[in-house]
Design a protein around this motif. Structure first.
Motif, PDB file in Angstrom:
ATOM      1  N   CYS A 111       0.813  -1.218   0.000  1.00 36.52           N
ATOM      2  CA  CYS A 111       0.000   0.000   0.000  1.00 36.52           C
ATOM      3  C   CYS A 111       0.846   1.267   0.000  1.00 36.52           C
ATOM      4  O   CYS A 111       0.310   2.373  -0.144  1.00 36.52           O
ATOM      5  N   ASN A 112       2.168   1.110   0.183  1.00 41.91           N
ATOM      6  CA  ASN A 112       3.077   2.272   0.194  1.00 41.91           C
ATOM      7  C   ASN A 112       2.623   3.321   1.193  1.00 41.91           C
ATOM      8  O   ASN A 112       2.607   4.529   0.917  1.00 41.91           O
ATOM      9  N   GLY A 113       2.233   2.837   2.364  1.00 42.67           N
ATOM     10  CA  GLY A 113       1.685   3.706   3.395  1.00 42.67           C
ATOM     11  C   GLY A 113       0.491   3.012   4.026  1.00 42.67           C
ATOM     12  O   GLY A 113       0.500   1.799   4.203  1.00 42.67           O
ATOM     13  N   ALA A 114      -0.542   3.767   4.316  1.00 45.02           N
ATOM     14  CA  ALA A 114      -1.731   3.217   4.963  1.00 45.02           C
ATOM     15  C   ALA A 114      -2.676   2.606   3.941  1.00 45.02           C
ATOM     16  O   ALA A 114      -3.097   3.285   2.995  1.00 45.02           O
ATOM     17  N   CYS A 115      -3.024   1.331   4.120  1.00 44.31           N
ATOM     18  CA  CYS A 115      -3.949   0.679   3.191  1.00 44.31           C
ATOM     19  C   CYS A 115      -5.345   1.302   3.264  1.00 44.31           C
ATOM     20  O   CYS A 115      -6.077   1.318   2.264  1.00 44.31           O
ATOM     21  N   SER A 116      -5.745   1.800   4.410  1.00 47.26           N
ATOM     22  CA  SER A 116      -7.100   2.325   4.572  1.00 47.26           C
ATOM     23  C   SER A 116      -7.372   3.529   3.682  1.00 47.26           C
ATOM     24  O   SER A 116      -8.529   3.834   3.384  1.00 47.26           O
ATOM     25  N   THR A 117      -6.329   4.213   3.251  1.00 42.82           N
ATOM     26  CA  THR A 117      -6.511   5.361   2.361  1.00 42.82           C
ATOM     27  C   THR A 117      -6.035   5.068   0.942  1.00 42.82           C
ATOM     28  O   THR A 117      -6.025   5.965   0.099  1.00 42.82           O
ATOM     29  N   PRO A 165       8.513  -5.723   5.657  1.00 45.71           N
ATOM     30  CA  PRO A 165       7.402  -5.278   6.495  1.00 45.71           C
ATOM     31  C   PRO A 165       6.694  -4.052   5.913  1.00 45.71           C
ATOM     32  O   PRO A 165       7.296  -3.253   5.187  1.00 45.71           O
ATOM     33  N   GLY A 166       5.439  -3.917   6.256  1.00 47.08           N
ATOM     34  CA  GLY A 166       4.650  -2.780   5.792  1.00 47.08           C
ATOM     35  C   GLY A 166       3.186  -3.138   5.723  1.00 47.08           C
ATOM     36  O   GLY A 166       2.774  -4.227   6.123  1.00 47.08           O
ATOM     37  N   VAL A 193      -0.995  -5.870   8.106  1.00 44.92           N
ATOM     38  CA  VAL A 193       0.256  -5.206   8.479  1.00 44.92           C
ATOM     39  C   VAL A 193       1.290  -6.309   8.649  1.00 44.92           C
ATOM     40  O   VAL A 193       1.220  -7.104   9.591  1.00 44.92           O
ATOM     41  N   ILE A 194       2.229  -6.394   7.716  1.00 45.17           N
ATOM     42  CA  ILE A 194       3.241  -7.449   7.733  1.00 45.17           C
ATOM     43  C   ILE A 194       4.413  -7.018   8.610  1.00 45.17           C
ATOM     44  O   ILE A 194       4.937  -5.903   8.475  1.00 45.17           O
ATOM     45  N   THR A 195       4.811  -7.914   9.514  1.00 44.77           N
ATOM     46  CA  THR A 195       5.962  -7.657  10.377  1.00 44.77           C
ATOM     47  C   THR A 195       7.062  -8.668  10.083  1.00 44.77           C
ATOM     48  O   THR A 195       6.848  -9.655   9.391  1.00 44.77           O
TER      49      THR A 195
END
Length: 244
Positions: A111-117, A165-166, A193-195
């Motif tokens: 998502c290169n940041g927040a998936c929710s947006t 991660p991300g 959210v992959i750790t």
């Protein structure tokens, strides 16, 4: 007359639900996550899954909603993400699945940041799992969707252990091809959210967009399985699987 029309409409809706479907739940490392409840308002729903509004398939490989189904929107304050260590197994559970002919595919997108947006159609997707024709001929052989049915309408996938991660989308897709030359796409997206300590990311030909990854000219999309009684190979559409 009103009662008759209402009953007819209800019967049609029930038959549609029985004939098609989507992912209802996820199991990740022993923890269960509720999927979005189609045919219900998104207001008040809490899920790691993006909104999907109907059990009916997408039949056009260039449909604007192909990434995460119709309409694929974020649930706003109800949108969650599951925290998942790289290398974990994720099981997606569908409604009792009625179609036994066709491949199962699983994709991810950073998502290169927040998936929710994030807007799913703008992201680059990579395939982490696929299965198509298991044995026999295209016309009457054993398919991955038949295997899914035998597994309580579920499919288990391993997140690549080396993945960086991300925040990612996880996209399950069934391509039902039991209707001659009329594909039925059933995509579903969940937010993760992959750790972990991985550093790998796919590039080049492993990355595709939805729409854009498939076309009606693909032999695995535009196919009449019933005319392929002597064909024992099936080409799963989309890119090669990225294994990390």
């Amino acid at each position: 007359m009103f009662i008759s029309v209402a009953l007819t409409t209800l019967a049609l809706a029930v038959s549609q639900v029985a004939a098609h479907g989507g992912v209802l739940q996820y199991e990740i490392n022993g923890e269960w996550y509720q999927g979005f409840k189609a045919y219900n308002t998104p207001v008040g729903q809490v899920s790691i899954q993006r909104e999907w509004d109907t059990y009916n398939p997408i039949t056009d490989p260039t449909d604007s909603f192909l990434a995460c189904n119709n309409n694929g929107a974020s649930l706003g304050s109800g949108q969650q993400s599951a925290t998942v260590p790289a290398g974990s197994k994720v099981a997606a559970y569908w409604n009792p699945w009625p179609h036994s002919i066709g491949p199962v595919m699983v994709y991810m997108a950073n998502c290169n940041g927040a998936c929710s947006t994030a807007t799913p159609s703008s992201l680059e997707w990579f395939k982490i799992d696929e299965a198509g024709l298991i044995s026999g001929s295209v016309a009457d052989g054993q398919w991955a969707q038949g295997e899914l049915i035998a597994q309580n309408s579920s499919w288990t996938t391993t997140i690549p252990a080396s993945l960086k991660p991300g925040e990612y989308f996880l996209r399950h897709e069934l391509l039902a091809i039991h209707t001659p030359n009329q594909p039925q796409f059933y995509p579903e997206c969940a937010q993760l959210v992959i750790t972990g300590s991985g550093s790998s990311q796919p590039s080049g030909s492993y990355l595709v967009k939805f729409p854009g990854a498939y076309s009606m000219s693909d032999p695995g999309v535009n196919i009449n399985v019933y005319s392929e009684t002597t064909v024992y190979n099936y080409t799963i559409p989309g890119p090669a699987v990225w294994q990390g």
